[in-house]
Write a protein that holds these residues in place. Structure first.
Motif, mmCIF file in Angstrom:
data_model
loop_
_atom_site.group_PDB
_atom_site.id
_atom_site.type_symbol
_atom_site.label_atom_id
_atom_site.label_comp_id
_atom_site.label_asym_id
_atom_site.label_seq_id
_atom_site.Cartn_x
_atom_site.Cartn_y
_atom_site.Cartn_z
ATOM 1 N N TYR A 32 11.592 -9.019 2.112
ATOM 2 C CA TYR A 32 12.184 -10.092 2.890
ATOM 3 C C TYR A 32 13.447 -10.516 2.140
ATOM 4 O O TYR A 32 13.415 -10.710 0.929
ATOM 5 C CB TYR A 32 11.237 -11.273 3.031
ATOM 6 C CG TYR A 32 9.936 -10.958 3.712
ATOM 7 C CD1 TYR A 32 8.767 -11.617 3.362
ATOM 8 C CD2 TYR A 32 9.867 -9.999 4.712
ATOM 9 C CE1 TYR A 32 7.561 -11.346 3.977
ATOM 10 C CE2 TYR A 32 8.664 -9.712 5.344
ATOM 11 C CZ TYR A 32 7.512 -10.386 4.972
ATOM 12 O OH TYR A 32 6.312 -10.112 5.584
ATOM 13 N N GLU A 94 12.094 -11.542 -1.500
ATOM 14 C CA GLU A 94 10.673 -11.848 -1.656
ATOM 15 C C GLU A 94 9.930 -10.569 -1.309
ATOM 16 O O GLU A 94 10.056 -10.073 -0.204
ATOM 17 C CB GLU A 94 10.254 -13.000 -0.746
ATOM 18 C CG GLU A 94 8.893 -13.580 -1.066
ATOM 19 C CD GLU A 94 7.765 -12.787 -0.443
ATOM 20 O OE1 GLU A 94 7.882 -12.394 0.721
ATOM 21 O OE2 GLU A 94 6.755 -12.557 -1.128
ATOM 22 N N LYS A 99 7.088 -15.579 -4.024
ATOM 23 C CA LYS A 99 8.135 -16.352 -4.703
ATOM 24 C C LYS A 99 9.450 -15.597 -4.563
ATOM 25 O O LYS A 99 9.487 -14.375 -4.469
ATOM 26 C CB LYS A 99 7.786 -16.579 -6.164
ATOM 27 C CG LYS A 99 7.589 -15.321 -6.972
ATOM 28 C CD LYS A 99 6.867 -15.629 -8.276
ATOM 29 C CE LYS A 99 6.620 -14.369 -9.082
ATOM 30 N NZ LYS A 99 5.476 -14.488 -9.985
ATOM 31 N N LEU A 100 10.527 -16.372 -4.550
ATOM 32 C CA LEU A 100 11.847 -15.787 -4.368
ATOM 33 C C LEU A 100 12.435 -15.387 -5.710
ATOM 34 O O LEU A 100 12.358 -16.139 -6.685
ATOM 35 C CB LEU A 100 12.776 -16.776 -3.671
ATOM 36 C CG LEU A 100 12.435 -17.120 -2.221
ATOM 37 C CD1 LEU A 100 13.376 -18.197 -1.705
ATOM 38 C CD2 LEU A 100 12.506 -15.884 -1.350
#
Lengths: 112, 114
Positions: A32, A94, A99-100
């Motif tokens: 993502y 992600e 978590k980014l």
């Protein structure tokens, strides 16, 4: 391990010129992908995101980004920059960890 | 509706003191994240809460850092015995997992350790 690279630390453009901010990611599958913008003294605002489907995504404020799997890239573009676009731009990925992972950011300066 | 709020907006403290930073997520958001933004370091993940699950603390830089989330809503990040290298902007974000991890960020708390 996942990582994001934003090769350009600082970019300067004239108002009305086109803009492309580069982002490359490292991840084994399709991640993502996100672009956030941070104006001075402000939090991060989501510009656009890619999850699946059409590889060209449209965002707010006239921005768009194209996901290119073969190049592991997700570059942000705008055809005509406005002075109010001056800010710092962050690309993030992600990849299943919830978590980014952010790039180090690109600071955009716009000259009149 | 209201966004993510953080308090205080600025905090100046002396080296060795403890500080508490607060985050109020968007109502109904089940996930809450803390990040740190240091000059020249970009955004660094610290900790992640999801519902009643054990938090993901993998990003905490030392045992001086801890966080809790009460009642699945408000979160407090505590830094004990602050050091000058703790000076940074601490950002909180929240999300609905159903939204493919689109995170909404608060304005941050700028911490300065003298």
């Amino acid at each position: 391990a996942q990582s994001v690279t934003q090769p350009d630390i600082h970019i300067t453009v004239s108002e009305g010129a086109s803009l492309e901010l580069r982002c490359n990611y490292s991840y084994g599958a399709t991640p993502y992908l996100f672009w956030y913008v941070q104006s001075p003294g402000q939090g991060l605002q989501l510009l656009l995101k890619y999850f699946s489907g059409d590889t060209l995504v449209q965002g707010i404020k006239g921005f768009e980004a194209e996901f290119k799997r073969s190049q592991s890239s997700f570059n942000l573009r705008k055809p005509s920059v406005h002075w109010s676009d001056a800010a710092e731009y962050f690309c993030a990925v992600e990849g299943g960890t919830d978590k980014l992972i952010f790039g180090t950011g690109t600071r955009l300066q716009v000259f009149p | 509706g209201a966004g993510v709020s953080q308090s205080p907006s600025n905090k100046v403290t002396e080296k060795g003191k403890d500080v508490e930073l607060r985050c109020d997520p968007i109502s109904g958001h089940t996930a809450l994240y803390w990040y740190r933004q240091s000059l020249g370091q970009g955004l660094e993940f610290l900790i992640y809460f999801q519902g009643n699950s054990a938090p993901d603390k993998s990003g905490l830089p030392s045992d001086r850092f801890s966080a809790e989330r009460t009642g699945g809503s408000v979160s407090t990040l505590t830094i004990q015995r602050t050091q000058q290298e703790d000076s940074a902007v601490y950002l909180c974000a929240s999300s609905l997992l159903e939204s493919y991890n689109e995170q909404f960020f608060g304005p941050g708390t700028r911490l300065t350790v003298l």
